[in-house]
Design an enzyme around this catalytic site. Structure first.
Site, mmCIF file in Angstrom:
data_model
loop_
_atom_site.group_PDB
_atom_site.id
_atom_site.type_symbol
_atom_site.label_atom_id
_atom_site.label_comp_id
_atom_site.label_asym_id
_atom_site.label_seq_id
_atom_site.Cartn_x
_atom_site.Cartn_y
_atom_site.Cartn_z
ATOM 1 N N CYS A 122 0.052 46.952 35.613
ATOM 2 C CA CYS A 122 -0.064 48.372 35.255
ATOM 3 C C CYS A 122 0.220 49.289 36.445
ATOM 4 C CB CYS A 122 -1.456 48.639 34.689
ATOM 5 S SG CYS A 122 -1.827 47.704 33.186
ATOM 6 N N ARG A 134 2.825 49.415 49.500
ATOM 7 C CA ARG A 134 4.060 49.296 50.287
ATOM 8 C C ARG A 134 3.827 49.363 51.790
ATOM 9 N NH1 ARG A 134 6.994 53.666 46.492
ATOM 10 N NH2 ARG A 134 4.769 54.127 46.140
ATOM 11 N N LYS A 161 12.204 45.944 42.088
ATOM 12 C CA LYS A 161 12.684 45.744 43.444
ATOM 13 C C LYS A 161 11.615 46.178 44.433
ATOM 14 C CE LYS A 161 13.196 49.200 45.047
ATOM 15 N NZ LYS A 161 12.151 50.193 45.415
ATOM 16 N N ASP A 221 2.076 52.123 38.823
ATOM 17 C CA ASP A 221 2.550 53.461 38.462
ATOM 18 C C ASP A 221 3.989 53.439 37.959
ATOM 19 O OD1 ASP A 221 0.154 54.671 39.004
ATOM 20 O OD2 ASP A 221 0.724 55.393 41.001
ATOM 21 N N ASP A 263 11.496 48.956 50.048
ATOM 22 C CA ASP A 263 11.365 50.025 49.060
ATOM 23 C C ASP A 263 12.652 50.842 49.006
ATOM 24 O OD1 ASP A 263 9.975 51.550 47.114
ATOM 25 O OD2 ASP A 263 9.446 53.029 48.630
ATOM 26 N N TYR A 304 -2.601 37.912 33.335
ATOM 27 C CA TYR A 304 -1.150 37.752 33.303
ATOM 28 C C TYR A 304 -0.769 36.503 32.509
ATOM 29 C CZ TYR A 304 -1.540 41.019 37.255
ATOM 30 O OH TYR A 304 -1.842 42.085 38.066
#
Length: 371
Positions: free
Chosen positions: A23, A184, A112, A25, A197, A73
């Site tokens: 879930c 990240r 990605k 963003d 990123d 999952y």
């Protein structure tokens, strides 16, 4: 005489039934894209999270009332109604869950950066190949019709010539909260940081410009910016081809928002300033200069650059899901084979990213790009 029989109408296509595995963003953006598709393309059958309550909240907040919540999952992957999986988990979790999805026969739309290194990506691609499922990464701008128009122009040998130089800059000014808490910037979740990123987009844009011809060598720029955990916050590199082509890119969490790419050919120049996320989702422009010269006595340019505008009924993320769904339907309904173009492009992006990361780790030494 009897009336002629009415022509048999073909059955409408069955939509591809997606499961959203996680879930994050970005999954909200893809969920919105799925809802925008025409009937018969795709639907969300299930959402999986580590908490069923979180999956239920996600379903309610994104307007997916027909989706079933799963509290793990593994449970989602075991759902027989799920045909394809969109996987937006942190990069460190891609190998176990992407290979598990493929082993269950689920087609895979993978966020990605697709992996921490090419060896990890190869494990994912091998699992997809073994199960005969479609793989695609989520580089959305590739599916924008503006990109197809830019390709048409760059491929015009008379007006544009041969590509010789590319510059790419992708970055945004991250908040202090982001720099402290986002996945990240966490070495155990997305250890590639900004390189994985927005750096992914820079590398892909360069490869796109040269029709995915791999460079021979890369050299990372000196003094990349890292956080205290050693995750890269800003970096860059130069790419070299044997025929003299060069490309440079910078990517950063520390600059104003920028998605600039400029491609210089022997006869033309193409410049786009909002490549990754257009200023407006259904409208995109770029500029082109061709066979430029000076107005004598060096007081101006002739001809002047021209602006191209491309519109689209669906935003690029919806077009991405639509194309992925079309490929899945071709496999499921027409006995087709997975389209190999997409995993090949992904792997080339990952290989160049690996080489840049290796050059950073070696203090900006030249690194040869693996074929």
């Amino acid at each position: 005489m009897s009336a002629p029989a009415a022509p048999v109408q073909p059955a409408p296509p069955r939509p591809v039934r997606f499961g959203i595995l996680g879930c994050a963003d970005i999954a909200r953006k893809v969920s919105r894209a799925l809802l925008m598709l025409p009937p018969g393309a795709a639907t969300v059958a299930a959402v999986g999270s580590r908490s069923e309550d979180k999956a239920r909240r996600f379903i309610a907040e994104t307007g997916l009332p027909a989706a079933r919540p799963h509290g793990s999952y593994e449970s989602l992957l075991g759902d027989p109604d799920v045909e394809a999986v969109y996987l937006p988990l942190p990069t460190s979790l891609h190998v176990p869950w992407a290979t598990a999805a493929a082993a269950r026969g689920k087609h895979l739309l993978l966020e990605k950066p697709t992996a921490l290194c090419a060896a990890d990506l190869d494990a994912i691609l091998a699992a997809c190949d073994a199960s005969g499922v479609q793989f695609m990464d989520t580089t959305m701008w590739i599916h924008n019709p503006r990109t197809a128009k830019m390709r048409e122009i760059v491929a015009d040998k008379d007006a544009f010539g041969d590509v010789r130089v590319i510059h790419s800059m992708c970055g945004f000014r991250a908040s202090e909260y982001f720099l402290q808490n986002d996945i990240r910037v966490k070495p155990d979740l997305d250890a590639l940081g900004v390189l994985g990123d927005v750096g992914w987009y820079s590398i892909r844009s360069i490869l796109w410009a040269v029709e995915y011809e791999l460079p021979e060598t890369v050299i990372a720029h000196r003094h990349p910016v890292k956080n205290q955990a050693g995750v890269i916050l800003a970096c860059g590199a130069t790419l070299y081809w044997a025929d003299g082509k060069t490309a440079t890119f910078n990517c950063s969490f520390l600059t104003n928002l920028a998605f600039d790419v400029t491609v210089y050919g022997t006869h033309g120049t193409l410049h786009v300033t909002d490549l990754v996320i257009p200023y407006e989702e259904k409208y995109g422009e770029f500029s082109v200069a061709s066979k430029s010269n000076f107005v004598k006595p060096t007081i101006g340019w002739d001809p002047l650059p021209c602006k191209h505008v491309v519109t689209t009924d669906l935003p690029q993320e919806a077009l991405m899901v639509q194309e992925f769904s079309r490929l899945v339907q071709n496999i499921r309904d027409a006995g087709g084979r997975p389209e190999g173009k997409w995993p090949a492009i992904t792997r080339k992006t990952q290989v160049v990213l690996d080489a840049v990361k290796a050059s950073i780790d070696k203090g900006s030494e030249p690194v040869e790009v693996a074929s």
